[in-house]
Design a protein around this motif. Structure first.
Motif, PDB file in Angstrom:
ATOM      1  N   LEU A  25       0.857  -1.182   0.000  1.00  0.00           N
ATOM      2  CA  LEU A  25       0.000   0.000   0.000  1.00  0.00           C
ATOM      3  C   LEU A  25       0.896   1.236   0.000  1.00  0.00           C
ATOM      4  O   LEU A  25       1.635   1.468   0.958  1.00  0.00           O
ATOM      5  N   GLY A  31       7.604   3.372  -1.271  1.00  0.00           N
ATOM      6  CA  GLY A  31       6.988   2.244  -1.968  1.00  0.00           C
ATOM      7  C   GLY A  31       7.675   1.976  -3.297  1.00  0.00           C
ATOM      8  O   GLY A  31       7.894   0.819  -3.676  1.00  0.00           O
ATOM      9  N   ASN A  53      -2.151   2.616  -4.659  1.00  0.00           N
ATOM     10  CA  ASN A  53      -1.869   3.970  -4.188  1.00  0.00           C
ATOM     11  C   ASN A  53      -3.167   4.498  -3.582  1.00  0.00           C
ATOM     12  O   ASN A  53      -4.050   3.698  -3.237  1.00  0.00           O
ATOM     13  N   SER A 105      -0.979   7.450   5.607  1.00  0.00           N
ATOM     14  CA  SER A 105      -2.419   7.635   5.810  1.00  0.00           C
ATOM     15  C   SER A 105      -2.876   7.136   7.186  1.00  0.00           C
ATOM     16  O   SER A 105      -2.735   5.956   7.508  1.00  0.00           O
ATOM     17  N   ALA A 154      10.796   0.394  10.169  1.00  0.00           N
ATOM     18  CA  ALA A 154      10.909   1.569   9.302  1.00  0.00           C
ATOM     19  C   ALA A 154      10.254   2.815   9.897  1.00  0.00           C
ATOM     20  O   ALA A 154      10.404   3.905   9.348  1.00  0.00           O
ATOM     21  N   ALA A 158      14.348   5.244  10.082  1.00  0.00           N
ATOM     22  CA  ALA A 158      14.387   4.631   8.744  1.00  0.00           C
ATOM     23  C   ALA A 158      15.084   3.263   8.773  1.00  0.00           C
ATOM     24  O   ALA A 158      15.845   2.923   7.877  1.00  0.00           O
ATOM     25  N   ALA A 343      17.006   8.663   7.253  1.00  0.00           N
ATOM     26  CA  ALA A 343      16.014   8.968   6.223  1.00  0.00           C
ATOM     27  C   ALA A 343      16.553   8.454   4.907  1.00  0.00           C
ATOM     28  O   ALA A 343      17.739   8.163   4.780  1.00  0.00           O
TER      29      ALA A 343
HETATM   30  N1  LIG Z   1      10.846   9.156   2.628  1.00  0.00           N
HETATM   31  C1  LIG Z   1      11.594   8.685   3.625  1.00  0.00           C
HETATM   32  O1  LIG Z   1      12.830   8.789   3.639  1.00  0.00           O
HETATM   33  C2  LIG Z   1      10.932   7.995   4.796  1.00  0.00           C
HETATM   34  C3  LIG Z   1      11.743   7.460   5.832  1.00  0.00           C
HETATM   35  C4  LIG Z   1      11.138   6.759   6.885  1.00  0.00           C
HETATM   36  C5  LIG Z   1       9.759   6.631   6.912  1.00  0.00           C
HETATM   37  N2  LIG Z   1       8.993   7.199   5.914  1.00  0.00           N
HETATM   38  C6  LIG Z   1       7.544   7.030   5.995  1.00  0.00           C
HETATM   39  O2  LIG Z   1       7.143   6.207   4.891  1.00  0.00           O
HETATM   40  C7  LIG Z   1       5.820   6.556   4.497  1.00  0.00           C
HETATM   41  C8  LIG Z   1       5.821   6.858   3.002  1.00  0.00           C
HETATM   42  O3  LIG Z   1       6.688   7.957   2.759  1.00  0.00           O
HETATM   43  P1  LIG Z   1       6.973   8.464   1.271  1.00  0.00           P
HETATM   44  O4  LIG Z   1       8.073   9.431   1.383  1.00  0.00           O
HETATM   45  O5  LIG Z   1       7.067   7.310   0.357  1.00  0.00           O
HETATM   46  O6  LIG Z   1       5.583   9.238   0.978  1.00  0.00           O
HETATM   47  P2  LIG Z   1       4.942   9.603  -0.441  1.00  0.00           P
HETATM   48  O7  LIG Z   1       6.005   9.689  -1.497  1.00  0.00           O
HETATM   49  O8  LIG Z   1       4.039  10.753  -0.202  1.00  0.00           O
HETATM   50  O9  LIG Z   1       4.055   8.298  -0.801  1.00  0.00           O
HETATM   51  C9  LIG Z   1       2.903   7.957  -0.077  1.00  0.00           C
HETATM   52  C10 LIG Z   1       2.144   6.932  -0.873  1.00  0.00           C
HETATM   53  O10 LIG Z   1       1.051   6.487  -0.093  1.00  0.00           O
HETATM   54  C11 LIG Z   1      -0.085   6.405  -0.949  1.00  0.00           C
HETATM   55  N3  LIG Z   1      -1.327   6.395  -0.196  1.00  0.00           N
HETATM   56  C12 LIG Z   1      -1.921   7.382   0.513  1.00  0.00           C
HETATM   57  N4  LIG Z   1      -3.095   6.962   1.011  1.00  0.00           N
HETATM   58  C13 LIG Z   1      -3.240   5.674   0.625  1.00  0.00           C
HETATM   59  C14 LIG Z   1      -4.238   4.690   0.787  1.00  0.00           C
HETATM   60  N5  LIG Z   1      -5.371   4.937   1.489  1.00  0.00           N
HETATM   61  N6  LIG Z   1      -4.085   3.464   0.233  1.00  0.00           N
HETATM   62  C15 LIG Z   1      -2.962   3.166  -0.482  1.00  0.00           C
HETATM   63  N7  LIG Z   1      -1.963   4.064  -0.696  1.00  0.00           N
HETATM   64  C16 LIG Z   1      -2.111   5.299  -0.143  1.00  0.00           C
HETATM   65  C17 LIG Z   1       0.083   7.587  -1.875  1.00  0.00           C
HETATM   66  O11 LIG Z   1      -0.781   7.467  -2.992  1.00  0.00           O
HETATM   67  P3  LIG Z   1      -0.786   8.559  -4.200  1.00  0.00           P
HETATM   68  O12 LIG Z   1       0.428   8.214  -5.030  1.00  0.00           O
HETATM   69  O13 LIG Z   1      -2.072   8.273  -4.895  1.00  0.00           O
HETATM   70  O14 LIG Z   1      -0.744   9.898  -3.552  1.00  0.00           O
HETATM   71  C18 LIG Z   1       1.568   7.467  -2.182  1.00  0.00           C
HETATM   72  O15 LIG Z   1       1.766   6.522  -3.224  1.00  0.00           O
HETATM   73  C19 LIG Z   1       5.407   7.741   5.370  1.00  0.00           C
HETATM   74  O16 LIG Z   1       4.657   7.286   6.462  1.00  0.00           O
HETATM   75  C20 LIG Z   1       6.748   8.316   5.839  1.00  0.00           C
HETATM   76  O17 LIG Z   1       6.641   9.003   7.060  1.00  0.00           O
HETATM   77  C21 LIG Z   1       9.549   7.856   4.867  1.00  0.00           C
END
Ligand SMILES: NC(=O)c1ccc[n+]([C@@H]2O[C@H](COP(=O)([O-])OP(=O)(O)OC[C@H]3O[C@@H](n4cnc5c(N)ncnc54)[C@H](OP(=O)(O)O)[C@@H]3O)[C@@H](O)[C@H]2O)c1
Length: 361
Positions: A25, A31, A53, A105, A154, A158, A343
């Motif tokens: 998800l 992802g 997504n 989410s 995670a 991270a 991160a």
């Molecule tokens: N980036 C990092 O370095 C990092 C490090 C540690 C932890 N995290 C955590 O990892 C998570 C993802 O981060 P990210 O940077 O990948 O965020 P992101 O790029 O904003 O991606 C979030 C994804 O979640 C999808 N989504 C939202 N609501 C959903 C639902 N109801 N069902 C299925 N998919 C859904 C979004 O869909 P759409 O594409 O349609 O908008 C998007 O594909 C967050 O909780 C963040 O805090 C991130």
């Protein structure tokens, strides 16, 4: 052995039953990195049976094996429906069924207890449940009594081994006394760089361009993400802390909180003067500023900007490093310090994969 992982397809192999079936998800930054990892030999006999997504999902095995899965999802996906993703896991015949949540989410996180209670393992980068209100945390603990696993590496650092270390210590009868550290990669980078030679707003723009901050940097500057991580660690250590009990100092001035993202980005210079004053005062005493999370022995939790001596461990961080200093009943003269990149999509995706593969053991 070569460090380069052989490319493989996540295509189902001749109808054989996979040892682990997964639904992913979230196909954003994390992802997307995980999808790449699933196409390497590290993924073993893990099989992807569904991807979603926020609007679209895919459970068709041929489409799931296509190269541009993320793009195809928007063009050929079915509308979102959690029930058919769970049905795809059930139809896989696998004994180990895993839902990976790589979204942020809260609505999705609220389903984690229900999924666990139904026997699906959940592996998550999403902090909204364990770092949300206490009711959600308690629902999670109750659901875990049913035997399914919750892979949460995670959610903090991270994937740095913070929660796993804490669990090991507790199993051995050790107890967390105090916790202190830098839990945000973006805030770490900003204050590691901020020496008064460039305005804070210029550094913030650079951090945003480098992908270190969220698109709207107020998500980082508000301190809320750091507070969620502090709650997760504190609760793992046995402190029943509610979200309201964490004192959070936001770096976003009051006037910039309620406005739109574009308007905020156009007014970043308004952050400069108050931070410059604090920097100058700290520098006059030979100190530096760091955005610290702290939990004391009485369970008091605070997140905010702190002046620390140049000899303080947090003053000697690099890049987007995170740092977690744990004082426990047995690590009480010197804290146990866990430090490293906190991160980044690759390490976060690896933490998710590691939690999934641990289920096979
Ligand atoms: N980036 C990092 O370095 C990092 C490090 C540690 C932890 N995290 C955590 O990892 C998570 C993802 O981060 P990210 O940077 O990948 O965020 P992101 O790029 O904003 O991606 C979030 C994804 O979640 C999808 N989504 C939202 N609501 C959903 C639902 N109801 N069902 C299925 N998919 C859904 C979004 O869909 P759409 O594409 O349609 O908008 C998007 O594909 C967050 O909780 C963040 O805090 C991130």
């Amino acid at each position: 052995m070569s460090a380069v992982l052989a490319e493989r397809s996540v295509r189902p192999q001749g109808g054989t039953t996979p040892s682990i079936a997964v639904v992913l998800l979230g196909t954003g930054v994390v992802g997307g990195a995980l999808l790449k990892l699933l196409n390497t030999s590290a993924a073993g006999s893990l099989r992807l049976v569904g991807v979603a997504n926020s609007r679209w999902q895919q459970t068709d095995s041929v489409r799931l094996s296509q190269r541009n899965l993320r793009e195809h999802l928007n063009q050929h996906g079915d509308p979102r429906d959690n029930a058919s993703l769970l049905a795809a896991l059930d139809a896989s015949g696998s004994a180990v069924k895993v839902i990976i949540d790589a979204s942020a989410s809260a609505a999705l996180a609220a389903h984690h207890p229900e999924w666990l209670a139904r026997g699906y393992h959940v592996v998550t980068a999403n902090k909204a449940l364990a770092g949300g209100d206490l009711v959600g945390w308690r629902a999670l603990q109750a659901a875990l009594a049913h035997g399914a696993h919750y892979g949460d590496s995670a959610t903090v650092g991270a994937g740095l081994p913070v929660l796993s270390t804490l669990r090991r210590l507790r199993v051995c009868g050790d107890a967390l006394l105090t916790l202190e550290g830098v839990f945000s990669g973006s805030l770490s980078w900003l204050f590691n760089q901020y020496d008064g030679s460039r305005p804070f707003s210029a550094l913030l723009r650079e951090a945003r361009q480098l992908g270190y901050t969220e698109p709207d940097p107020r998500s980082d500057l508000s301190g809320e993400d750091v507070a969620r991580k502090l709650l997760i660690i504190g609760r793992h250590a046995g402190f029943s802390i509610s979200s309201e009990e964490v004192v959070v100092e936001s770096l976003v001035p009051e006037a910039l909180r309620g406005i739109g993202s574009e308007a905020f980005l156009a007014r970043l210079e308004e952050l400069d003067a108050p931070l410059a004053v604090r920097h100058t005062e700290a520098a006059s005493r030979g100190n530096v500023l760091r955005f610290l999370a702290r939990l004391n022995q009485r369970g008091h939790a605070r997140v905010g900007l702190v002046e620390v001596a140049a000899t303080h461990p947090a003053a000697r961080l690099y890049g987007t490093d995170n740092q977690f200093a744990l004082s426990t009943t047995r690590y009480n003269t010197q804290p146990l310090v866990i430090q490293g990149p906190g991160a980044g999509p690759e390490v976060t995706a690896q933490a998710l994969l590691g939690d999934v593969l641990a289920l096979k053991a």
